[in-house]
Scaffold this motif. Structure first.
Motif, PDB file in Angstrom:
ATOM      1  N   GLU A 133       0.852  -1.184   0.000  1.00 50.85           N
ATOM      2  CA  GLU A 133       0.000   0.000   0.000  1.00 50.85           C
ATOM      3  C   GLU A 133       0.889   1.235   0.000  1.00 50.85           C
ATOM      4  OE1 GLU A 133      -3.416   2.263   2.726  1.00 50.85           O
ATOM      5  OE2 GLU A 133      -2.960   0.139   3.042  1.00 50.85           O
ATOM      6  N   VAL A 134       0.565   2.200  -0.849  1.00 53.45           N
ATOM      7  CA  VAL A 134       1.351   3.422  -0.967  1.00 53.45           C
ATOM      8  C   VAL A 134       0.582   4.578  -0.340  1.00 53.45           C
ATOM      9  CG1 VAL A 134       2.477   5.056  -2.521  1.00 53.45           C
ATOM     10  CG2 VAL A 134       2.478   2.601  -3.061  1.00 53.45           C
ATOM     11  N   VAL A 135       1.252   5.315   0.525  1.00 49.10           N
ATOM     12  CA  VAL A 135       0.682   6.523   1.137  1.00 49.10           C
ATOM     13  C   VAL A 135       1.385   7.723   0.509  1.00 49.10           C
ATOM     14  CG1 VAL A 135       0.411   7.853   3.257  1.00 49.10           C
ATOM     15  CG2 VAL A 135       0.120   5.357   3.300  1.00 49.10           C
ATOM     16  N   GLU A 136       0.644   8.491  -0.283  1.00 47.82           N
ATOM     17  CA  GLU A 136       1.184   9.703  -0.906  1.00 47.82           C
ATOM     18  C   GLU A 136       0.898  10.893   0.002  1.00 47.82           C
ATOM     19  OE1 GLU A 136       2.977  10.562  -3.333  1.00 47.82           O
ATOM     20  OE2 GLU A 136       2.822   9.158  -5.017  1.00 47.82           O
ATOM     21  N   LEU A 137       1.933  11.446   0.597  1.00 43.60           N
ATOM     22  CA  LEU A 137       1.734  12.518   1.558  1.00 43.60           C
ATOM     23  C   LEU A 137       1.256  13.812   0.907  1.00 43.60           C
ATOM     24  CD1 LEU A 137       4.689  12.032   4.054  1.00 43.60           C
ATOM     25  CD2 LEU A 137       2.405  11.027   4.075  1.00 43.60           C
ATOM     26  N   ARG A 138       1.559  14.022  -0.363  1.00 43.68           N
ATOM     27  CA  ARG A 138       1.109  15.251  -1.034  1.00 43.68           C
ATOM     28  C   ARG A 138      -0.411  15.338  -1.040  1.00 43.68           C
ATOM     29  NH1 ARG A 138      -0.399  14.935  -6.340  1.00 43.68           N
ATOM     30  NH2 ARG A 138       0.401  17.037  -6.732  1.00 43.68           N
ATOM     31  N   ASP A 139      -1.085  14.192  -1.075  1.00 36.94           N
ATOM     32  CA  ASP A 139      -2.547  14.179  -1.064  1.00 36.94           C
ATOM     33  C   ASP A 139      -3.122  14.403   0.331  1.00 36.94           C
ATOM     34  OD1 ASP A 139      -2.450  13.589  -3.784  1.00 36.94           O
ATOM     35  OD2 ASP A 139      -2.452  11.414  -3.422  1.00 36.94           O
ATOM     36  N   LEU A 140      -2.258  14.312   1.349  1.00 38.37           N
ATOM     37  CA  LEU A 140      -2.717  14.434   2.736  1.00 38.37           C
ATOM     38  C   LEU A 140      -2.240  15.723   3.397  1.00 38.37           C
ATOM     39  CD1 LEU A 140      -1.865  10.779   3.865  1.00 38.37           C
ATOM     40  CD2 LEU A 140      -4.110  11.646   3.162  1.00 38.37           C
ATOM     41  N   ALA A 141      -1.613  16.609   2.629  1.00 37.37           N
ATOM     42  CA  ALA A 141      -0.965  17.791   3.216  1.00 37.37           C
ATOM     43  C   ALA A 141      -1.938  18.645   4.022  1.00 37.37           C
ATOM     44  CB  ALA A 141      -0.308  18.620   2.114  1.00 37.37           C
ATOM     45  N   VAL A 142      -3.125  18.894   3.490  1.00 38.56           N
ATOM     46  CA  VAL A 142      -4.088  19.742   4.192  1.00 38.56           C
ATOM     47  C   VAL A 142      -4.557  19.074   5.481  1.00 38.56           C
ATOM     48  CG1 VAL A 142      -6.366  20.822   4.058  1.00 38.56           C
ATOM     49  CG2 VAL A 142      -4.832  20.911   2.086  1.00 38.56           C
ATOM     50  N   LEU A 174      -6.355  10.890   6.210  1.00 35.67           N
ATOM     51  CA  LEU A 174      -5.163  10.819   7.054  1.00 35.67           C
ATOM     52  C   LEU A 174      -5.310   9.720   8.092  1.00 35.67           C
ATOM     53  CD1 LEU A 174      -2.441  11.835   8.030  1.00 35.67           C
ATOM     54  CD2 LEU A 174      -3.643  13.591   9.354  1.00 35.67           C
ATOM     55  N   GLY A 175      -6.487   9.592   8.676  1.00 32.84           N
ATOM     56  CA  GLY A 175      -6.712   8.533   9.658  1.00 32.84           C
ATOM     57  C   GLY A 175      -6.480   7.153   9.074  1.00 32.84           C
ATOM     58  N   ALA A 176      -6.938   6.954   7.822  1.00 33.65           N
ATOM     59  CA  ALA A 176      -6.730   5.666   7.158  1.00 33.65           C
ATOM     60  C   ALA A 176      -5.249   5.413   6.909  1.00 33.65           C
ATOM     61  CB  ALA A 176      -7.507   5.631   5.844  1.00 33.65           C
ATOM     62  N   SER A 194      17.885  18.162   4.565  1.00 35.08           N
ATOM     63  CA  SER A 194      17.203  17.255   5.482  1.00 35.08           C
ATOM     64  C   SER A 194      15.927  16.737   4.817  1.00 35.08           C
ATOM     65  CB  SER A 194      16.878  17.976   6.789  1.00 35.08           C
ATOM     66  OG  SER A 194      16.354  17.058   7.744  1.00 35.08           O
ATOM     67  N   TYR A 195      15.136  15.969   5.573  1.00 34.85           N
ATOM     68  CA  TYR A 195      13.848  15.504   5.040  1.00 34.85           C
ATOM     69  C   TYR A 195      12.912  16.699   4.908  1.00 34.85           C
ATOM     70  CZ  TYR A 195      13.809  15.009  10.148  1.00 34.85           C
ATOM     71  OH  TYR A 195      13.991  15.210  11.488  1.00 34.85           O
ATOM     72  N   SER A 196      11.866  16.532   4.111  1.00 32.96           N
ATOM     73  CA  SER A 196      10.931  17.626   3.886  1.00 32.96           C
ATOM     74  C   SER A 196      10.057  17.859   5.112  1.00 32.96           C
ATOM     75  CB  SER A 196      10.044  17.322   2.673  1.00 32.96           C
ATOM     76  OG  SER A 196       9.114  16.295   2.981  1.00 32.96           O
ATOM     77  N   GLY A 197       9.502  19.060   5.216  1.00 35.15           N
ATOM     78  CA  GLY A 197       8.612  19.367   6.328  1.00 35.15           C
ATOM     79  C   GLY A 197       7.358  18.522   6.291  1.00 35.15           C
ATOM     80  N   LEU A 198       6.850  18.226   5.099  1.00 35.39           N
ATOM     81  CA  LEU A 198       5.662  17.377   4.966  1.00 35.39           C
ATOM     82  C   LEU A 198       5.939  15.983   5.503  1.00 35.39           C
ATOM     83  CD1 LEU A 198       2.779  16.982   3.915  1.00 35.39           C
ATOM     84  CD2 LEU A 198       3.761  16.432   1.666  1.00 35.39           C
ATOM     85  N   PHE A 199       7.105  15.445   5.175  1.00 38.97           N
ATOM     86  CA  PHE A 199       7.500  14.120   5.655  1.00 38.97           C
ATOM     87  C   PHE A 199       7.547  14.100   7.182  1.00 38.97           C
ATOM     88  CE2 PHE A 199      10.819  11.074   6.876  1.00 38.97           C
ATOM     89  CZ  PHE A 199      10.459   9.943   6.145  1.00 38.97           C
ATOM     90  N   LYS A 200       8.216  15.078   7.781  1.00 34.97           N
ATOM     91  CA  LYS A 200       8.337  15.140   9.232  1.00 34.97           C
ATOM     92  C   LYS A 200       6.974  15.342   9.897  1.00 34.97           C
ATOM     93  CE  LYS A 200      10.645  15.544  13.171  1.00 34.97           C
ATOM     94  NZ  LYS A 200       9.690  16.157  14.106  1.00 34.97           N
ATOM     95  N   SER A 201       6.129  16.173   9.293  1.00 35.58           N
ATOM     96  CA  SER A 201       4.822  16.455   9.888  1.00 35.58           C
ATOM     97  C   SER A 201       3.954  15.212   9.954  1.00 35.58           C
ATOM     98  CB  SER A 201       4.110  17.549   9.084  1.00 35.58           C
ATOM     99  OG  SER A 201       4.807  18.774   9.167  1.00 35.58           O
ATOM    100  N   PHE A 202       4.056  14.346   8.949  1.00 38.05           N
ATOM    101  CA  PHE A 202       3.267  13.110   8.979  1.00 38.05           C
ATOM    102  C   PHE A 202       3.657  12.248  10.168  1.00 38.05           C
ATOM    103  CE2 PHE A 202       2.824   8.592   7.866  1.00 38.05           C
ATOM    104  CZ  PHE A 202       1.447   8.522   7.670  1.00 38.05           C
ATOM    105  N   PHE A 203       4.939  12.109  10.408  1.00 37.62           N
ATOM    106  CA  PHE A 203       5.377  11.278  11.531  1.00 37.62           C
ATOM    107  C   PHE A 203       5.200  12.003  12.871  1.00 37.62           C
ATOM    108  CE2 PHE A 203       7.419   9.290   7.890  1.00 37.62           C
ATOM    109  CZ  PHE A 203       7.021   7.979   8.096  1.00 37.62           C
ATOM    110  N   ASP A 204       5.035  13.322  12.832  1.00 35.91           N
ATOM    111  CA  ASP A 204       4.705  14.058  14.053  1.00 35.91           C
ATOM    112  C   ASP A 204       3.289  13.739  14.538  1.00 35.91           C
ATOM    113  OD1 ASP A 204       7.159  15.271  14.304  1.00 35.91           O
ATOM    114  OD2 ASP A 204       6.544  17.151  13.355  1.00 35.91           O
ATOM    115  N   VAL A 205       2.364  13.477  13.611  1.00 36.25           N
ATOM    116  CA  VAL A 205       0.981  13.207  14.008  1.00 36.25           C
ATOM    117  C   VAL A 205       0.715  11.713  14.189  1.00 36.25           C
ATOM    118  CG1 VAL A 205       0.148  15.293  12.879  1.00 36.25           C
ATOM    119  CG2 VAL A 205       0.099  13.142  11.620  1.00 36.25           C
ATOM    120  N   LEU A 206       1.697  10.874  13.859  1.00 39.36           N
ATOM    121  CA  LEU A 206       1.555   9.437  14.066  1.00 39.36           C
ATOM    122  C   LEU A 206       1.650   9.125  15.555  1.00 39.36           C
ATOM    123  CD1 LEU A 206       1.441   6.646  12.521  1.00 39.36           C
ATOM    124  CD2 LEU A 206       3.934   6.632  12.680  1.00 39.36           C
TER     125      LEU A 206
END
Length: 231
Positions: A50-59, A74-76, A97-109
C-alpha cells in the motif's frame, strides 16, 4: 505480509515515488524468492503493498497539527502505517534534510506506532552531496520512534538513475527488510534479568575479594588505588 510505502514526493511524476516503487518491487521479489525455503503455499512470500502519498494528505496533516484530530484520509493512512509489517519511507531532500511534509506526517503518528517495526529509509536529491541525509536526519528520527531501521539506506541523486550501483543498493536494502519482516512480528529486545535485591554471598566454588567472580578478576578498590601511588 503488509508493506506500506510512505512517499513525500511533491511533483507528478515524482522521482521520490519512483524510488519507493522500485524498492517495493524489490521487496516483493525478494519475499517471493524466499517463499519456497520458508514454506511454499502458506502465504509467507506474499506481500501486500500500500502506498501513502503525503502530497494528497498535506491539508489534513496541517489540520491535525492544529486541532489534534485526523481527517478520514489521514486517519486511514495512519492506521495503515501502524498495521504494517514493514515500512519503506522516502523523502526528497529539502535544505539538507527531510521535507517538512514528511516530518509532519510522523509528528501526528501515534508515538508507539513504529516501536519494533522494520523500516527502510530512502531519499532523493539533485546532488550526491546530500546522501548523508539518511544517516544524519532519517536514521536518528526513526531510532527515536523506536523503529528497527535496516542497515542499508538508499539515496538516489539525479545522476544515479540508470547508473551502476543503485539497483544493487535497492536489492540489498530490500533483502534486509524482507528478513526483518519475515521474523514473525515486531522486533522487541528481550527483557533483561531483574537485578537481585541485595548483594549475596558468592556461589560455591567462586572467590570474592581476591581472585575471581564469574570468570572475571576482582581487585578491591583499595589495592588498585595503592598501586597508583608513587613509592
Amino acid at each position: 505480509m503488509k508493506l506500506v510505502v510512505v512517499s513525500a514526493g511533491l511533483s507528478v511524476p515524482s522521482s521520490t515515488r519512483l524510488l519507493g516503487d522500485r524498492l517495493a518491487a524489490a521487496v516483493v521479489g525478494r519475499a517471493s524468492a524466499a517463499a519456497p525455503a520458508e514454506g511454499e503455499g502458506k502465504g509467507e512470500g506474499k506481500v501486500e503493498v500500500e502506498v501513502v502519498e503525503l502530497r494528497d494528505l498535506a491539508v489534513e496533516i496541517a489540520h491535525n497539527l492544529t486541532t489534534g484530530f485526523p481527517g478520514p484520509a489521514l486517519g486511514a493512512a495512519l492506521s495503515a502505517v501502524a498495521a504494517a509489517d514493514g515500512l519503506i519511507v522516502v523523502t526528497p531532500v529539502f535544505s539538507a534534510s527531510y521535507s517538512g511534509l514528511f516530518k509532519s506526517f510522523f509528528d501526528v503518528l501515534d508515538r508507539d506506532a513504529l516501536a519494533g517495526k522494520p523500516v527502510l529509509v530512502a531519499a532523493t536529491g539533485g546532488s550526491a552531496r546530500h546522501s548523508l541525509v539518511l544517516e544524519h536526519a532519517m536514521r536518528p528520527l526513526f531510532a527515536y520512534l523506536r523503529a528497527v531501521v535496516v542497515p542499508t539506506g538508499v539515496y538516489a541523486a539525479s545522476e544515479d538513475w540508470g547508473a551502476e550501483g543503485l539497483a544493487e543498493r535497492i536489492g540489498r536494502a530490500a533483502g534486509e527488510l524482507v528478513a526483518l519482516m519475515g521474523s514473525g512480528g515486531p522486533v522487541v529486545p528481550a527483557p533483561s534479568a531483574a537485578p537481585s535485591a541485595a548483594p549475596s554471598a558468592a556461589p560455591v566454588g567462586e572467590r570474592v575479594g581476591g581472585v575471581q567472580v564469574g570468570g572475571f578478576d576482582v581487585v578491591p578498590f583499595a589495592e588498585r588505588l595503592a598501586a597508583l601511588r608513587v613509592p
